[in-house]
Design a protein around this motif. Structure first.
Motif, mmCIF file in Angstrom:
data_model
loop_
_atom_site.group_PDB
_atom_site.id
_atom_site.type_symbol
_atom_site.label_atom_id
_atom_site.label_comp_id
_atom_site.label_asym_id
_atom_site.label_seq_id
_atom_site.Cartn_x
_atom_site.Cartn_y
_atom_site.Cartn_z
ATOM 1 N N VAL A 299 -54.916 54.069 -109.151
ATOM 2 C CA VAL A 299 -53.864 53.055 -109.221
ATOM 3 C C VAL A 299 -52.534 53.710 -108.865
ATOM 4 N N GLU A 300 -51.740 53.057 -108.022
ATOM 5 C CA GLU A 300 -50.443 53.607 -107.661
ATOM 6 C C GLU A 300 -49.490 53.548 -108.859
ATOM 7 N N GLY A 301 -48.596 54.537 -108.916
ATOM 8 C CA GLY A 301 -47.674 54.634 -110.031
ATOM 9 C C GLY A 301 -46.811 53.397 -110.211
ATOM 10 N N GLN A 302 -46.377 52.820 -109.091
ATOM 11 C CA GLN A 302 -45.525 51.635 -109.161
ATOM 12 C C GLN A 302 -46.255 50.479 -109.842
ATOM 13 N N TRP A 303 -47.535 50.327 -109.526
ATOM 14 C CA TRP A 303 -48.340 49.274 -110.143
ATOM 15 C C TRP A 303 -48.431 49.494 -111.655
ATOM 16 N N MET A 304 -48.711 50.727 -112.058
ATOM 17 C CA MET A 304 -48.848 51.022 -113.483
ATOM 18 C C MET A 304 -47.530 50.814 -114.223
ATOM 19 N N MET A 305 -46.426 51.201 -113.584
ATOM 20 C CA MET A 305 -45.116 51.016 -114.205
ATOM 21 C C MET A 305 -44.858 49.532 -114.474
ATOM 22 N N LEU A 306 -45.185 48.676 -113.509
ATOM 23 C CA LEU A 306 -44.980 47.237 -113.677
ATOM 24 C C LEU A 306 -45.926 46.660 -114.728
ATOM 25 N N ASP A 307 -47.154 47.162 -114.750
ATOM 26 C CA ASP A 307 -48.122 46.702 -115.749
ATOM 27 C C ASP A 307 -47.647 47.068 -117.151
ATOM 28 N N CYS A 308 -47.143 48.290 -117.316
ATOM 29 C CA CYS A 308 -46.612 48.710 -118.619
ATOM 30 C C CYS A 308 -45.399 47.872 -119.010
ATOM 31 N N ASN A 309 -44.560 47.592 -118.037
ATOM 32 C CA ASN A 309 -43.366 46.798 -118.333
ATOM 33 C C ASN A 309 -43.742 45.403 -118.831
ATOM 34 N N ARG A 310 -44.801 44.827 -118.252
ATOM 35 C CA ARG A 310 -45.266 43.513 -118.718
ATOM 36 C C ARG A 310 -45.736 43.580 -120.168
ATOM 37 N N ALA A 311 -46.187 44.769 -120.578
ATOM 38 C CA ALA A 311 -46.628 44.970 -121.961
ATOM 39 C C ALA A 311 -45.495 45.501 -122.840
ATOM 40 N N GLN A 312 -44.261 45.453 -122.317
ATOM 41 C CA GLN A 312 -43.080 45.924 -123.044
ATOM 42 C C GLN A 312 -43.143 47.417 -123.361
ATOM 43 N N ILE A 313 -43.601 48.189 -122.354
ATOM 44 C CA ILE A 313 -43.585 49.649 -122.442
ATOM 45 C C ILE A 313 -42.824 50.173 -121.243
ATOM 46 N N MET A 335 -45.475 71.115 -104.838
ATOM 47 C CA MET A 335 -46.491 71.742 -105.682
ATOM 48 C C MET A 335 -47.873 71.719 -105.043
ATOM 49 N N GLY A 336 -47.948 71.205 -103.803
ATOM 50 C CA GLY A 336 -49.208 71.200 -103.072
ATOM 51 C C GLY A 336 -50.058 69.971 -103.276
ATOM 52 N N THR A 337 -49.476 68.924 -103.852
ATOM 53 C CA THR A 337 -50.227 67.677 -104.075
ATOM 54 C C THR A 337 -50.255 66.847 -102.794
ATOM 55 N N GLU A 338 -51.395 66.255 -102.497
ATOM 56 C CA GLU A 338 -51.517 65.400 -101.302
ATOM 57 C C GLU A 338 -50.688 64.129 -101.486
ATOM 58 N N PRO A 339 -50.136 63.585 -100.364
ATOM 59 C CA PRO A 339 -49.291 62.382 -100.457
ATOM 60 C C PRO A 339 -49.971 61.201 -101.150
ATOM 61 N N ASP A 340 -51.242 60.950 -100.849
ATOM 62 C CA ASP A 340 -51.939 59.819 -101.471
ATOM 63 C C ASP A 340 -52.043 60.006 -102.983
ATOM 64 N N THR A 341 -52.248 61.233 -103.400
ATOM 65 C CA THR A 341 -52.328 61.537 -104.832
ATOM 66 C C THR A 341 -50.963 61.402 -105.490
ATOM 67 N N ALA A 342 -49.925 61.863 -104.802
ATOM 68 C CA ALA A 342 -48.559 61.819 -105.342
ATOM 69 C C ALA A 342 -48.105 60.383 -105.591
ATOM 70 N N ARG A 343 -48.611 59.446 -104.805
ATOM 71 C CA ARG A 343 -48.230 58.043 -105.006
ATOM 72 C C ARG A 343 -48.819 57.456 -106.285
ATOM 73 N N LYS A 344 -49.751 58.166 -106.877
ATOM 74 C CA LYS A 344 -50.381 57.707 -108.118
ATOM 75 C C LYS A 344 -49.744 58.365 -109.342
ATOM 76 N N PHE A 345 -48.538 58.861 -109.172
ATOM 77 C CA PHE A 345 -47.826 59.584 -110.223
ATOM 78 C C PHE A 345 -47.002 58.640 -111.095
ATOM 79 N N VAL A 346 -47.051 58.860 -112.403
ATOM 80 C CA VAL A 346 -46.138 58.197 -113.349
ATOM 81 C C VAL A 346 -45.597 59.260 -114.296
ATOM 82 N N ARG A 347 -44.461 58.964 -114.900
ATOM 83 C CA ARG A 347 -43.863 59.884 -115.856
ATOM 84 C C ARG A 347 -43.561 59.155 -117.154
#
Length: 377
Positions: A299-313, A335-347
């Motif tokens: 799952v892309e990070g942007q998607w997860m961020m929006l999903d969490c926001n809908r859950a008030q996180i 750090m040597g991470t592939e671009p496709d993998t990096a797009r799945k990043f959340v913090r």
């Protein structure tokens, strides 16, 4: 009520800092440059705050300056130090894990004839010290080494880098924004030429950056003819904001050991309960426990961020100062991470009020989102 897991972007303001701002705004409304009593009262507050910040950082008070934010402080400190360096010194050494405010000024300086030498980092974000030591020489103008990376929390050996740079008489600038008030910080013993803090990362107000420039090191103002703060920054000093920032810093420094232990326990709990396929970035043994960079399986990070926001996180996909411009992507690629993998990043990032129950709720939403958004869909 929202679960706030984005303190690396900005921390909730401490009630003590809010009260300090209100009191200073009422009692210290004068201009510090004015010679009447109202100006003198404001100047007294300002001087007291410089002394306190000097104590927090273990440095001289006459090296403390205040700016509109840490991004401005980074740019002013870097340019001021470079203005004081010999014209023959045109090499700057850094890494690609720096904050956007540093990377942008490096890009500008490159256009102005400086050579920027970005030292490689390993898969945990740790700088290659052998390559660093080989890169520094008498022609190096400046070393820039951030203490804590804002994406995955990698901690750099700033003290050791400073010692190497000093062999060649080279100053080192360090952005300690994500470290001050969270990790043990002793700028005086480290010997850095300049350092930058941010008030709103430790429960203070937005709009206050703190810069330290070693008074024994030659620097020149970016603003010709400026008299405010010894020429470091133009403009009337925001005394209430500075007072509020100082009170926040006082509490952060006092609470630092306890805050660190709390963040470590949250990090341990998170890692024990991470959903299958979710990878934690950075070296757990050495990184800051306040910042957790996570790579999702499908799952892309942007998607997860929006999903969490809908859950008030509240979480993020990287540093808020450069959302949409790929700073997290830049750090992951370094750090040597592939671009496709990096797009799945959340913090996610912690503050004192976060509990394991909040982590449980975050994990629940992540598991639900991963299950709903399968690779086949």
């Amino acid at each position: 009520m929202m679960i706030y897991l984005d303190s690396a972007a900005t921390a909730p303001m401490r009630k003590e800092a809010v009260a300090a701002y209100a009191e200073a705004a009422e009692k210290a409304f004068g201009n510090t440059q004015s010679l009447h009593d109202a100006g003198s009262a404001a100047a007294d507050y300002f001087v007291s705050c410089r002394k306190l910040w000097a104590e927090f950082l273990n440095v001289r008070p006459d090296g403390i300056y205040f700016t509109g934010n840490a991004s401005e402080a980074n740019q002013l400190a870097i340019r001021s130090l470079l203005n004081g360096r010999p014209t023959a010194c045109r090499q700057i050494i850094s890494t690609k894990l720096e904050h956007a405010s540093v990377l942008s000024v490096l890009h500008e300086l490159e256009k102005n004839g400086y050579t920027i030498d970005y030292i490689d980092v390993d898969r945990f974000g740790q700088v290659d010290m052998t390559a660093f030591e080989q890169a520094v020489d008498e022609e190096t103008a400046l070393v820039i080494m951030q203490l804590v990376n804002s994406e995955m929390g990698a901690v750099q050996p700033v003290k050791e880098c400073t010692q190497i740079a000093k062999r060649f008489g080279v100053p080192l600038h360090s952005d300690i924004v994500q470290g001050f008030g969270k990790l043990p910080v002793d700028i005086g013993s480290w010997g850095v030429a300049s350092a930058v803090c941010s008030a709103h990362k430790i429960g203070g107000p937005k709009g206050v950056g703190i810069a330290y420039l070693d008074p024994s090191i030659h620097w020149q103002s970016v603003y010709e003819g400026t008299t405010h703060q010894n020429g470091f920054r133009a403009g009337t000093i925001d005394v209430p904001g500075i007072v509020s920032a100082t009170i926040a810093a006082k509490h952060a420094v006092i609470e630092q050991p306890q805050s660190y232990d709390h963040a470590r326990s949250l990090q341990d709990y998170l890692l024990e309960h991470l959903p299958d396929g979710v990878i934690a970035t950075g070296d757990i043994a050495t990184k800051s426990p306040f910042i957790q960079g996570l790579i999702l399986p499908h799952v892309e990070g942007q998607w997860m961020m929006l999903d969490c926001n809908r859950a008030q996180i509240a979480i993020s996909t990287g540093t808020a100062c450069k959302i949409g411009y790929g700073e997290a992507m830049s750090a992951m690629l370094a750090m040597g991470t592939e671009p496709d993998t990096a797009r799945k990043f959340v913090r996610i990032s912690f503050h004192q009020a976060i509990s394991t129950r909040d982590i449980d709720e975050f994990i629940r939403v992540v598991e639900k989102s991963l299950a709903e958004f399968t690779p086949s869909s």
